[in-house]
Design an enzyme around this catalytic site. Structure first.
Site, PDB file in Angstrom:
ATOM      1  N   ARG A 122       3.707  -6.870   5.309  1.00  0.00           N
ATOM      2  CA  ARG A 122       3.528  -5.817   6.216  1.00  0.00           C
ATOM      3  C   ARG A 122       2.826  -6.064   7.358  1.00  0.00           C
ATOM      4  O   ARG A 122       1.658  -5.478   7.581  1.00  0.00           O
ATOM      5  CB  ARG A 122       3.207  -4.591   5.145  1.00  0.00           C
ATOM      6  CG  ARG A 122       4.209  -4.065   4.566  1.00  0.00           C
ATOM      7  CD  ARG A 122       3.900  -2.838   3.816  1.00  0.00           C
ATOM      8  NE  ARG A 122       5.212  -2.065   3.536  1.00  0.00           N
ATOM      9  CZ  ARG A 122       5.288  -0.880   2.834  1.00  0.00           C
ATOM     10  NH1 ARG A 122       4.422  -0.215   2.657  1.00  0.00           N
ATOM     11  NH2 ARG A 122       6.347  -0.336   2.475  1.00  0.00           N
ATOM     12  N   GLN A 127       8.270  -5.816  10.850  1.00  0.00           N
ATOM     13  CA  GLN A 127       8.710  -4.573  10.375  1.00  0.00           C
ATOM     14  C   GLN A 127      10.286  -4.535  10.486  1.00  0.00           C
ATOM     15  O   GLN A 127      10.750  -3.801   9.454  1.00  0.00           O
ATOM     16  CB  GLN A 127       8.119  -3.720  11.418  1.00  0.00           C
ATOM     17  CG  GLN A 127       6.707  -3.366  11.431  1.00  0.00           C
ATOM     18  CD  GLN A 127       6.312  -2.572  12.412  1.00  0.00           C
ATOM     19  OE1 GLN A 127       6.692  -2.061  13.350  1.00  0.00           O
ATOM     20  NE2 GLN A 127       4.947  -2.166  12.169  1.00  0.00           N
ATOM     21  N   ASP A 130      11.570  -4.997   6.729  1.00  0.00           N
ATOM     22  CA  ASP A 130      10.683  -4.384   5.865  1.00  0.00           C
ATOM     23  C   ASP A 130      11.777  -3.291   5.046  1.00  0.00           C
ATOM     24  O   ASP A 130      11.718  -2.387   5.399  1.00  0.00           O
ATOM     25  CB  ASP A 130       9.584  -3.509   6.366  1.00  0.00           C
ATOM     26  CG  ASP A 130       8.579  -3.142   5.220  1.00  0.00           C
ATOM     27  OD1 ASP A 130       9.019  -3.305   4.215  1.00  0.00           O
ATOM     28  OD2 ASP A 130       7.782  -2.552   5.523  1.00  0.00           O
ATOM     29  N   SER A 133      10.226  -0.420   3.190  1.00  0.00           N
ATOM     30  CA  SER A 133      10.210   0.933   4.202  1.00  0.00           C
ATOM     31  C   SER A 133      11.492   1.467   4.551  1.00  0.00           C
ATOM     32  O   SER A 133      11.587   2.858   4.530  1.00  0.00           O
ATOM     33  CB  SER A 133       9.325   0.286   5.456  1.00  0.00           C
ATOM     34  OG  SER A 133       8.117   0.390   5.443  1.00  0.00           O
ATOM     35  N   TYR A 231      -0.703   0.112   1.843  1.00  0.00           N
ATOM     36  CA  TYR A 231      -0.860   0.827   0.453  1.00  0.00           C
ATOM     37  C   TYR A 231      -2.071   1.487   0.128  1.00  0.00           C
ATOM     38  O   TYR A 231      -3.348   1.037   0.843  1.00  0.00           O
ATOM     39  CB  TYR A 231      -0.557   0.023  -0.864  1.00  0.00           C
ATOM     40  CG  TYR A 231       0.906  -0.629  -0.641  1.00  0.00           C
ATOM     41  CD1 TYR A 231       2.098  -0.089  -0.938  1.00  0.00           C
ATOM     42  CD2 TYR A 231       1.150  -2.044  -0.224  1.00  0.00           C
ATOM     43  CE1 TYR A 231       3.370  -0.311  -0.766  1.00  0.00           C
ATOM     44  CE2 TYR A 231       2.266  -2.447  -0.072  1.00  0.00           C
ATOM     45  CZ  TYR A 231       3.525  -1.633  -0.377  1.00  0.00           C
ATOM     46  OH  TYR A 231       4.808  -2.323  -0.506  1.00  0.00           O
TER      47      TYR A 231
END
Length: 523
Positions: A122, A127, A130, A133, A231
């Site tokens: 991350r 991104q 990802d 996500s 997280y």
């Protein structure tokens, strides 16, 4: 090289790892594309649309796994699927490496290279790959839709001819990607939305979306989410008790609870206890997005919807992204395509599995007959937000002492400046002729007055243009004032006009600027 996507065999899975659009993009990278017949049907992509996109349709899974060099799929592969891998082939999929040691050993023995999409680091550059996500975003959105489908009232408040309808009250526990998606959907539907998270930096994000952040009356230093991979971290027992006490306070008030709290490679923390469920109003709904890891709610049953004795509906589905298969497949296939772009820097249809690259190394779990999980920390760390500095509140006596000290310092600076200026003026007067000194004194006074005029202007009005015009205007005014005592009527008239016009320029400029600034201020 050829990249192929088999049909998902996991029961109820409707997603597909390759869409016609992503196949076109992969072909631009130099790859041939293949897909098992019917693989995209559940997501709304027919074989005909794949053929139109230049994708080869293969009838059986065995034939597909044999004929391709790269396999892209969604769900964790089964033992049968992994046995179809051969040396040098690459698998890109969700893999659950922390709980799939047998799968890693099998891939290692086959000499296959496995890229686990949930292991993509991350960091900013990654991104676009990802997938966690992407899927969490859909899960958060779908959770609100499922809650609304099982909730017997409107989300938004209404005033109708039949009476007033109060808005629903929604609590989102955990403000990660899924939580923020749920917050955004809930507020857009008109519900009163509350959100809670143990990470302090998400409060501003929640409030910017129109929701209210739930604060605890408890002081504990929390790790910034950026420093822990985005997280939450494990909280202390004292913090947990304060958290549960707050939830017990909110339970009788809220109509819908959406829980999203998960910590990687751990069972889901229990946040909504049995007594909280018992205190909720009949008709309330709980959607537990952590059901796959045991659930945040004590009564959650994985992949089922239950109704408690007091009429609370608890939803423990684990296939929220698959319930929006077309959208989920589009996003996941885009993540795969971006991964392939990084693996193909030359766009020549050949994989360059660069283990020095942070993203590729982080996502790789087996490579060249070796297990490479867990990966080392990425060289580029996410920058944690700096804690806000708290300025101590000053007492009245301290404020007064500070003001006196500032006034004394300003007075000292001004007296020093005047003394130095007077000394320099006298020094010049000792050697300069009287005709020069008359004009020089006017010039010095004009500079002094201009400086004072500019220095005392509010910062919001202190533009370079205004500073220059005010300095010039103050010089003109001072010169005009010196000439008003002249014996010539014409000179007096011109001097008076100069004072009037420059005065209008200075004070009018301030008024116009203030009016312009007011246009950008909220009333």
């Amino acid at each position: 090289m050829k990249i192929g996507t088999p049909k998902e065999i996991f029961e109820g899975e409707a997603r597909v790892a390759m869409t016609p659009e992503s196949a076109r993009q992969l072909q631009k990278l130099g790859y041939d594309c293949a897909i098992e017949t019917g693989a995209g049907a559940a997501a709304g992509f027919s074989d005909a649309t794949y053929v139109d996109a230049g994708v080869e349709i293969i009838k059986t899974p065995a034939a597909l796994w044999k004929s391709v060099d790269i396999v892209a799929k969604v769900r964790q592969p089964t033992t049968v699927e992994l046995k179809r891998m051969t040396k040098g082939k690459t698998l890109i999929s969700f893999f659950n490496p922390a709980g799939n040691e047998e799968g890693m050993e099998l891939a290692k023995s086959k000499g296959a290279n496995v890229i686990a999409m949930e292991m993509v680091p991350r960091i900013s550059r990654a991104q676009k790959m990802d997938a966690l996500s992407s899927m969490a975003n859909i899960a958060g959105y779908r959770a609100v839709i499922e809650a609304g489908n099982n909730f017997g009232r409107f989300f938004t408040g209404q005033i109708t001819a039949a009476g007033k309808v109060p808005p629903a009250k929604v609590l989102v526990v955990g403000a990660g990607v899924a939580g923020l998606a749920a917050v955004g959907t809930s507020t857009s539907l008109g519900a009163i939305t509350l959100a809670f998270d143990v990470r302090p930096e998400v409060a501003e994000q929640v409030e910017s979306m129109g929701a209210e952040f739930v604060y605890l009356d408890f002081e504990e230093e929390q790790a910034d989410g950026a420093s822990s991979g985005g997280y939450a971290s494990v909280s202390s027992p004292e913090f947990r008790e304060a958290q549960l006490a707050k939830f017990r306070e909110l339970a009788p008030e809220v109509d819908i609870v959406i829980t999203t709290a998960l910590i990687p490679n751990r069972e889901a923390p229990e946040l909504w206890t049995e007594d909280m469920v018992a205190s909720m109003k009949p008709g309330s709904v709980i959607v537990d997005l952590a059901a796959e890891k045991g659930g945040n709610c004590k009564l959650t049953v994985m992949d089922e919807k239950i109704v408690t004795d007091n009429g609370v509906t608890i939803i423990g589905y684990t296939d929220f992204p698959s319930r929006m298969a077309a959208q989920a497949s589009t996003l996941y296939a885009t993540n795969i395509r971006h991964m392939m772009t990084d693996l193909t820097p030359e766009k020549d249809g050949q994989i360059n599995h660069d283990m020095e690259d942070d993203v590729i190394r982080g996502a790789t779990v087996t490579f060249d007959k070796e297990i490479t999980f867990p990966p080392p920390p990425p060289k580029i760390q996410a920058i944690a937000a700096k804690p806000k500095e708290t300025v101590p509140e000053l007492t009245a006596e301290e404020k007064r002492a500070l003001e006196v000290a500032e006034f004394k310092q300003q007075t000292k600076n001004q007296v020093t400046l005047l003394a130095v200026g007077a000394a320099l003026l006298l020094s010049v007067g000792l050697v300069a002729p009287p005709s020069f000194m008359q004009h020089f004194i006017v010039f010095v006074l004009a500079v002094f007055v201009g400086f004072q005029v500019i220095w005392n202007v509010a910062h919001s009005l202190h533009t370079p243009l205004m500073a220059v015009t005010n300095a010039i205007s103050s010089i003109i005014i001072l010169g005009a004032l010196m000439q008003i005592g002249s014996g010539s009527f014409l000179v007096i008239l011109l001097a008076a006009l100069s004072v009037f016009m420059t005065g209008v320029n200075i004070f009018g400029g301030f008024l116009v600027t203030r009016r312009m600034l007011a246009m950008f201020q909220k009333s």
